[in-house]
Write a protein that holds these residues in place. Structure first.
Motif, PDB file in Angstrom:
ATOM      1  N   GLY A  47       2.886  20.800  40.437  1.00 41.61           N
ATOM      2  CA  GLY A  47       1.640  21.179  39.561  1.00 41.61           C
ATOM      3  C   GLY A  47       0.976  22.461  38.861  1.00 41.61           C
ATOM      4  O   GLY A  47       0.935  23.067  38.536  1.00 41.61           O
ATOM      5  N   LEU A  48       0.469  22.562  40.587  1.00 40.94           N
ATOM      6  CA  LEU A  48      -0.916  23.302  40.755  1.00 40.94           C
ATOM      7  C   LEU A  48       0.118  24.949  40.788  1.00 40.94           C
ATOM      8  O   LEU A  48      -0.607  25.642  40.750  1.00 40.94           O
ATOM      9  CB  LEU A  48      -1.472  22.371  42.376  1.00 40.94           C
ATOM     10  N   PHE A  49       1.202  24.815  42.068  1.00 42.76           N
ATOM     11  CA  PHE A  49       1.587  26.305  41.938  1.00 42.76           C
ATOM     12  C   PHE A  49       2.415  26.367  40.913  1.00 42.76           C
ATOM     13  O   PHE A  49       2.425  27.842  40.536  1.00 42.76           O
ATOM     14  CB  PHE A  49       3.016  25.545  42.687  1.00 42.76           C
ATOM     15  N   LEU A  50       3.067  25.717  40.214  1.00 43.60           N
ATOM     16  CA  LEU A  50       3.580  25.672  38.528  1.00 43.60           C
ATOM     17  C   LEU A  50       1.839  26.538  37.513  1.00 43.60           C
ATOM     18  O   LEU A  50       2.155  27.528  37.260  1.00 43.60           O
ATOM     19  CB  LEU A  50       3.182  24.829  37.656  1.00 43.60           C
ATOM     20  N   THR A  51       1.052  26.364  37.127  1.00 46.82           N
ATOM     21  CA  THR A  51      -0.295  26.419  36.888  1.00 46.82           C
ATOM     22  C   THR A  51      -0.642  27.902  37.318  1.00 46.82           C
ATOM     23  O   THR A  51      -1.077  28.399  36.573  1.00 46.82           O
ATOM     24  CB  THR A  51      -1.575  25.374  37.099  1.00 46.82           C
ATOM     25  N   ALA A  52      -0.272  28.067  39.104  1.00 47.78           N
ATOM     26  CA  ALA A  52      -0.586  29.103  39.928  1.00 47.78           C
ATOM     27  C   ALA A  52      -0.141  30.331  38.723  1.00 47.78           C
ATOM     28  O   ALA A  52      -0.600  31.428  38.769  1.00 47.78           O
ATOM     29  CB  ALA A  52      -0.935  29.085  40.831  1.00 47.78           C
ATOM     30  N   LEU A  53       2.190  30.212  38.588  1.00 42.97           N
ATOM     31  CA  LEU A  53       2.826  31.309  38.252  1.00 42.97           C
ATOM     32  C   LEU A  53       2.051  31.677  37.075  1.00 42.97           C
ATOM     33  O   LEU A  53       2.303  32.611  36.962  1.00 42.97           O
ATOM     34  CB  LEU A  53       4.139  30.193  38.929  1.00 42.97           C
ATOM     35  N   ILE A  54       2.060  30.604  35.895  1.00 45.28           N
ATOM     36  CA  ILE A  54       2.209  30.398  34.761  1.00 45.28           C
ATOM     37  C   ILE A  54       0.547  31.530  34.385  1.00 45.28           C
ATOM     38  O   ILE A  54       0.692  32.533  33.596  1.00 45.28           O
ATOM     39  CB  ILE A  54       1.382  29.285  33.362  1.00 45.28           C
ATOM     40  N   LEU A  55      -0.276  31.208  34.973  1.00 46.05           N
ATOM     41  CA  LEU A  55      -1.726  32.091  35.467  1.00 46.05           C
ATOM     42  C   LEU A  55      -1.545  33.840  35.270  1.00 46.05           C
ATOM     43  O   LEU A  55      -1.844  34.537  35.177  1.00 46.05           O
ATOM     44  CB  LEU A  55      -2.715  31.490  36.282  1.00 46.05           C
ATOM     45  N   ARG A  56      -0.601  33.579  37.121  1.00 43.82           N
ATOM     46  CA  ARG A  56      -0.311  34.675  37.288  1.00 43.82           C
ATOM     47  C   ARG A  56       0.544  35.718  35.756  1.00 43.82           C
ATOM     48  O   ARG A  56       0.733  37.535  35.657  1.00 43.82           O
ATOM     49  CB  ARG A  56       0.883  35.012  38.305  1.00 43.82           C
ATOM     50  N   ILE A  57       1.907  35.242  35.330  1.00 39.50           N
ATOM     51  CA  ILE A  57       2.472  35.472  34.184  1.00 39.50           C
ATOM     52  C   ILE A  57       1.629  36.504  33.084  1.00 39.50           C
ATOM     53  O   ILE A  57       1.350  36.949  32.746  1.00 39.50           O
ATOM     54  CB  ILE A  57       3.365  34.645  34.127  1.00 39.50           C
ATOM     55  N   LEU A  58       0.428  35.215  33.138  1.00 38.82           N
ATOM     56  CA  LEU A  58      -0.208  35.676  31.526  1.00 38.82           C
ATOM     57  C   LEU A  58      -1.188  36.828  31.896  1.00 38.82           C
ATOM     58  O   LEU A  58      -1.899  37.008  31.130  1.00 38.82           O
ATOM     59  CB  LEU A  58      -0.772  33.478  31.036  1.00 38.82           C
ATOM     60  N   HIS A  59      -2.161  35.676  32.775  1.00 38.13           N
ATOM     61  CA  HIS A  59      -3.335  36.917  33.396  1.00 38.13           C
ATOM     62  C   HIS A  59      -3.521  37.343  34.797  1.00 38.13           C
ATOM     63  O   HIS A  59      -3.903  37.650  35.401  1.00 38.13           O
ATOM     64  CB  HIS A  59      -5.265  36.662  33.673  1.00 38.13           C
ATOM     65  N   PRO A  60      -1.919  38.386  34.477  1.00 34.13           N
ATOM     66  CA  PRO A  60      -2.333  39.378  36.054  1.00 34.13           C
ATOM     67  C   PRO A  60      -2.981  40.123  36.479  1.00 34.13           C
ATOM     68  O   PRO A  60      -3.772  40.118  37.549  1.00 34.13           O
ATOM     69  CB  PRO A  60      -0.933  40.352  35.953  1.00 34.13           C
ATOM     70  N   GLY A  61      -3.808  41.105  35.902  1.00 35.32           N
ATOM     71  CA  GLY A  61      -4.925  41.603  36.158  1.00 35.32           C
ATOM     72  C   GLY A  61      -6.441  40.210  36.740  1.00 35.32           C
ATOM     73  O   GLY A  61      -6.972  41.173  37.796  1.00 35.32           O
ATOM     74  N   ALA A  62      -6.366  39.686  35.693  1.00 37.06           N
ATOM     75  CA  ALA A  62      -7.397  38.382  36.728  1.00 37.06           C
ATOM     76  C   ALA A  62      -6.839  37.801  38.347  1.00 37.06           C
ATOM     77  O   ALA A  62      -7.834  37.856  38.821  1.00 37.06           O
ATOM     78  CB  ALA A  62      -7.997  37.789  35.371  1.00 37.06           C
TER      79      ALA A  62
END
Length: 222
Positions: A47-62
């Motif tokens: 679940g933590l890994f999936l959240t990190a990957l989703i954040l990377r897709i939605l907010h790549p700059g941040a």
């Protein structure tokens, strides 16, 4: 006790509890129980890994802004440390099977030492994060990316994931040190050889989780 039963117990290297019919049944039950628990832990980290990957897709700059503050060399070094520790743990298991108790104890000590080295390096990385104002949950250290909520979320996720892994590793090192002391006692292999194999599954799980953590948090986001 029959000769066949003695040979069976010598082969599996365990002392059977009363509620098990055979020694082999106890060994398989212990492995099955640990595998079930490890799967639940894997779901937690997934679940933590999936959240990190989703954040990377939605907010790549941040996410990239946070990843630049992560100490890549420490993460890479710790990855190598845990990979080596998997080899020493496997060596301890193999040595327990052939009955070389002294070599097994040394391999277990080496594994605990490598795990301790990992925790020391990780603590140093946390200290550098604190020095660089990259801990949003410490109000006295103003966060360098306080104006970006996505970066704060990814930073929190980083600390939750690596901190949870560190707790698992600290638990593993503590258990391993106790088991090493017990394993140095006479006739340990005759009664509890199976415990080394069962603990080996837990240690390899810890290594596997970090091997996933490193690319997901350190490599993909740079």
């Amino acid at each position: 006790m029959s000769q066949a039963l003695r040979e069976e117990r010598a082969e599996v290297g365990i002392e059977r509890e009363e509620h098990f019919t055979t020694d082999g049944q106890q060994k398989h039950a212990a492995k099955f129980g640990l595998w079930c628990w490890l799967l639940t832990e894997l779901l937690l980290f997934a679940g933590l890994f999936l959240t990190a990957l989703i954040l990377r897709i939605l907010h790549p700059g941040a996410v990239t802004a946070v990843a630049r503050h992560l100490k890549f060399w420490i993460g890479a070094t710790n990855t190598a440390v845990l990979i080596v520790s998997s080899f020493t743990m496997s060596a301890a298991i193999q040595l327990s099977r052939i009955g070389w108790q002294r070599g097994m104890v040394r391999a277990m000590l080496a594994t605990a030492g490598l795990g301790t080295l990992f925790l020391l390096l990780k603590s140093f990385e946390y200290y550098q994060d604190w020095d660089e104002h990259m801990m949003p949950f410490l109000p006295l250290r103003s966060y360098a990316l306080a104006d970006d909520r996505a970066s704060i979320l990814f930073t929190d996720l980083y600390y939750i994931t690596t901190g949870l892994h560190a707790v698992h590793l600290l638990t593993g090192v503590s258990i391993l040190l106790v088991m090493t002391w017990l394993a140095s006692q006479p006739r340990f292999l005759e009664r509890h050889q199976n415990r080394i194999e069962i603990f080996g599954l837990y240690w390899h799980f810890i290594d596997l989780i970090w091997i996933i953590v490193f690319p997901v948090l350190y490599v993909l986001n740079r």
